[in-house]
Scaffold this active site. Sequence first.
Site, PDB file in Angstrom:
ATOM      1  N   TYR A   1      29.684 -23.367  41.119  1.00  0.00           N
ATOM      2  CA  TYR A   1      28.557 -22.455  40.855  1.00  0.00           C
ATOM      3  C   TYR A   1      28.359 -21.543  42.060  1.00  0.00           C
ATOM      4  O   TYR A   1      28.277 -20.311  41.932  1.00  0.00           O
ATOM      5  CB  TYR A   1      27.295 -23.272  40.576  1.00  0.00           C
ATOM      6  CG  TYR A   1      26.057 -22.449  40.314  1.00  0.00           C
ATOM      7  CD1 TYR A   1      25.953 -21.658  39.171  1.00  0.00           C
ATOM      8  CD2 TYR A   1      24.991 -22.455  41.211  1.00  0.00           C
ATOM      9  CE1 TYR A   1      24.801 -20.900  38.936  1.00  0.00           C
ATOM     10  CE2 TYR A   1      23.846 -21.711  40.976  1.00  0.00           C
ATOM     11  CZ  TYR A   1      23.769 -20.929  39.832  1.00  0.00           C
ATOM     12  OH  TYR A   1      22.635 -20.177  39.607  1.00  0.00           O
TER      13      TYR A   1
ATOM     14  N   LYS B   1      28.991 -17.396  42.492  1.00  0.00           N
ATOM     15  CA  LYS B   1      27.956 -16.463  42.948  1.00  0.00           C
ATOM     16  C   LYS B   1      28.404 -15.745  44.222  1.00  0.00           C
ATOM     17  O   LYS B   1      28.164 -14.551  44.379  1.00  0.00           O
ATOM     18  CB  LYS B   1      26.629 -17.208  43.169  1.00  0.00           C
ATOM     19  CG  LYS B   1      26.061 -17.865  41.899  1.00  0.00           C
ATOM     20  CD  LYS B   1      25.764 -16.863  40.798  1.00  0.00           C
ATOM     21  CE  LYS B   1      24.974 -17.461  39.643  1.00  0.00           C
ATOM     22  NZ  LYS B   1      24.694 -16.489  38.577  1.00  0.00           N
TER      23      LYS B   1
ATOM     24  N   THR C   1      13.016 -22.199  34.882  1.00  0.00           N
ATOM     25  CA  THR C   1      13.733 -21.941  33.621  1.00  0.00           C
ATOM     26  C   THR C   1      14.491 -23.221  33.259  1.00  0.00           C
ATOM     27  O   THR C   1      14.431 -24.214  33.989  1.00  0.00           O
ATOM     28  CB  THR C   1      14.788 -20.819  33.779  1.00  0.00           C
ATOM     29  OG1 THR C   1      15.866 -21.338  34.580  1.00  0.00           O
ATOM     30  CG2 THR C   1      14.209 -19.566  34.411  1.00  0.00           C
TER      31      THR C   1
HETATM   32  N1  LIG Z   1      16.507 -20.449  37.391  1.00  0.00           N
HETATM   33  C1  LIG Z   1      16.911 -20.480  38.640  1.00  0.00           C
HETATM   34  O1  LIG Z   1      16.347 -21.225  39.465  1.00  0.00           O
HETATM   35  C2  LIG Z   1      18.056 -19.599  39.069  1.00  0.00           C
HETATM   36  C3  LIG Z   1      18.312 -19.519  40.452  1.00  0.00           C
HETATM   37  C4  LIG Z   1      19.349 -18.728  40.886  1.00  0.00           C
HETATM   38  C5  LIG Z   1      20.101 -18.003  39.983  1.00  0.00           C
HETATM   39  N2  LIG Z   1      19.838 -18.103  38.645  1.00  0.00           N
HETATM   40  C6  LIG Z   1      20.692 -17.335  37.740  1.00  0.00           C
HETATM   41  O2  LIG Z   1      19.903 -16.612  36.833  1.00  0.00           O
HETATM   42  C7  LIG Z   1      20.656 -16.374  35.637  1.00  0.00           C
HETATM   43  C8  LIG Z   1      19.799 -16.759  34.442  1.00  0.00           C
HETATM   44  O3  LIG Z   1      19.584 -18.165  34.470  1.00  0.00           O
HETATM   45  P1  LIG Z   1      18.235 -18.830  33.928  1.00  0.00           P
HETATM   46  O4  LIG Z   1      17.560 -19.464  35.054  1.00  0.00           O
HETATM   47  O5  LIG Z   1      17.502 -17.866  33.076  1.00  0.00           O
HETATM   48  O6  LIG Z   1      18.873 -20.025  33.042  1.00  0.00           O
HETATM   49  P2  LIG Z   1      18.844 -20.341  31.466  1.00  0.00           P
HETATM   50  O7  LIG Z   1      17.437 -20.399  30.997  1.00  0.00           O
HETATM   51  O8  LIG Z   1      19.712 -21.529  31.299  1.00  0.00           O
HETATM   52  O9  LIG Z   1      19.526 -19.062  30.811  1.00  0.00           O
HETATM   53  C9  LIG Z   1      20.911 -18.857  30.889  1.00  0.00           C
HETATM   54  C10 LIG Z   1      21.295 -17.767  29.913  1.00  0.00           C
HETATM   55  O10 LIG Z   1      22.722 -17.556  29.996  1.00  0.00           O
HETATM   56  C11 LIG Z   1      23.264 -17.564  28.679  1.00  0.00           C
HETATM   57  N3  LIG Z   1      24.641 -18.051  28.703  1.00  0.00           N
HETATM   58  C12 LIG Z   1      25.103 -19.219  29.217  1.00  0.00           C
HETATM   59  N4  LIG Z   1      26.409 -19.351  28.981  1.00  0.00           N
HETATM   60  C13 LIG Z   1      26.791 -18.233  28.314  1.00  0.00           C
HETATM   61  C14 LIG Z   1      28.031 -17.777  27.777  1.00  0.00           C
HETATM   62  N5  LIG Z   1      29.168 -18.488  27.863  1.00  0.00           N
HETATM   63  N6  LIG Z   1      28.042 -16.594  27.136  1.00  0.00           N
HETATM   64  C15 LIG Z   1      26.917 -15.851  27.000  1.00  0.00           C
HETATM   65  N7  LIG Z   1      25.731 -16.217  27.493  1.00  0.00           N
HETATM   66  C16 LIG Z   1      25.668 -17.402  28.130  1.00  0.00           C
HETATM   67  C17 LIG Z   1      22.343 -18.474  27.875  1.00  0.00           C
HETATM   68  O11 LIG Z   1      22.332 -18.139  26.502  1.00  0.00           O
HETATM   69  P3  LIG Z   1      23.111 -18.877  25.301  1.00  0.00           P
HETATM   70  O12 LIG Z   1      23.017 -20.338  25.529  1.00  0.00           O
HETATM   71  O13 LIG Z   1      22.394 -18.363  24.081  1.00  0.00           O
HETATM   72  O14 LIG Z   1      24.512 -18.335  25.387  1.00  0.00           O
HETATM   73  C18 LIG Z   1      20.982 -18.110  28.467  1.00  0.00           C
HETATM   74  O15 LIG Z   1      20.466 -16.978  27.810  1.00  0.00           O
HETATM   75  C19 LIG Z   1      21.934 -17.220  35.769  1.00  0.00           C
HETATM   76  O16 LIG Z   1      22.988 -16.391  36.190  1.00  0.00           O
HETATM   77  C20 LIG Z   1      21.585 -18.198  36.873  1.00  0.00           C
HETATM   78  O17 LIG Z   1      22.738 -18.624  37.575  1.00  0.00           O
HETATM   79  C21 LIG Z   1      18.831 -18.888  38.175  1.00  0.00           C
END
Ligand SMILES: NC(=O)c1ccc[n+]([C@@H]2O[C@H](COP(=O)([O-])OP(=O)(O)OC[C@H]3O[C@@H](n4cnc5c(N)ncnc54)[C@H](OP(=O)(O)O)[C@@H]3O)[C@@H](O)[C@H]2O)c1
Length: 264
Positions: free
Chosen positions: A154, A158, A189
């Site tokens: 992961y 990134k 999330t």
């Molecule tokens: N939340 C945090 O603390 C955090 C921190 C740092 C970075 N981030 C980054 O923020 C971004 C959003 O994450 P989030 O926190 O919103 O998590 P989340 O609620 O799990 O959302 C992830 C999203 O990515 C989509 N996704 C996953 N695999 C996919 C695939 N193979 N094809 C198309 N879509 C896909 C999922 O939709 P489907 O399942 O419908 O495909 C979902 O809409 C990510 O890049 C994550 O690494 C999050």
Amino acid sequence: MNFKNKIVWITGASSGIGEALVYELNELGAKLVISSRKSDLLYKVKQNCKKNPLDIHVLPLDLEQKGTLFSKADDAWKIYGEIDILINAGGISQRSQVVETQPEVEERIMNTNFWGSVYLSKALLPKMILKSKGHLVAISSLVGKFGTQYRSTYSASKHALHGYFDSLRCEVYDKGIEVTIICPGFIHTNVTVNSVMADGEKYGLMDKNQSSGMSAQECAMKILEAIDQKKEEVLIGGKEKFGVYIKRFFPKYFSKMIRKRKVV
Ligand SMILES: NC(=O)c1ccc[n+]([C@@H]2O[C@H](COP(=O)([O-])OP(=O)(O)OC[C@H]3O[C@@H](n4cnc5c(N)ncnc54)[C@H](OP(=O)(O)O)[C@@H]3O)[C@@H](O)[C@H]2O)c1
């Protein structure tokens, strides 16, 4: 913030940060294309939007399916005849150590988080250059700035976004194209619930750090501010952001500190 009538394509729009971005941008009068794998969830997100539903188009896609992404980008472009901003928010996290993680699982994480964002951005880039305008946004992470246990691939996916999109920014600075990298910390999330373990199975649990983290809505607002202000890179979150500066100025101390952290 001026997003009225801006055409924005958001991946990861079915959940979390991407979903929150859809709601904020809809309120601000943007025209949206929303993508992820689960079209039923995308239609629910569309239904939840309070402003004009005709300004939201659902385009399901799977970021792991690299071979489909150029034609998906063509489809997205054709909806409004252009795209002003692509926000690459789709991604998956990890809960497993290097020694136990199957290579196929590592490839899956790289394909989704790195190659997925790269392919969609590359597909739009020539069209944006022709129009001398466009904004590409990569959602990285604080672990795009440092590594930590149980997040090897992961974190690598990134870090790779930084190398790629920083380089791209140098190449397109005089072509009207903006590149913004967003580094969230702990955001509330389902990212940990949806994380993959060593064998690719879903982790299924919400980490404490995420459940007490910043709301997705606040994170989305900060992302939109960064895009509006054409920022190159922003860190978003609470005190965990200091990790980036500790790593930069006191790397040995940071290593000691991070390995003592209890993470799964
Ligand atoms: N939340 C945090 O603390 C955090 C921190 C740092 C970075 N981030 C980054 O923020 C971004 C959003 O994450 P989030 O926190 O919103 O998590 P989340 O609620 O799990 O959302 C992830 C999203 O990515 C989509 N996704 C996953 N695999 C996919 C695939 N193979 N094809 C198309 N879509 C896909 C999922 O939709 P489907 O399942 O419908 O495909 C979902 O809409 C990510 O890049 C994550 O690494 C999050």
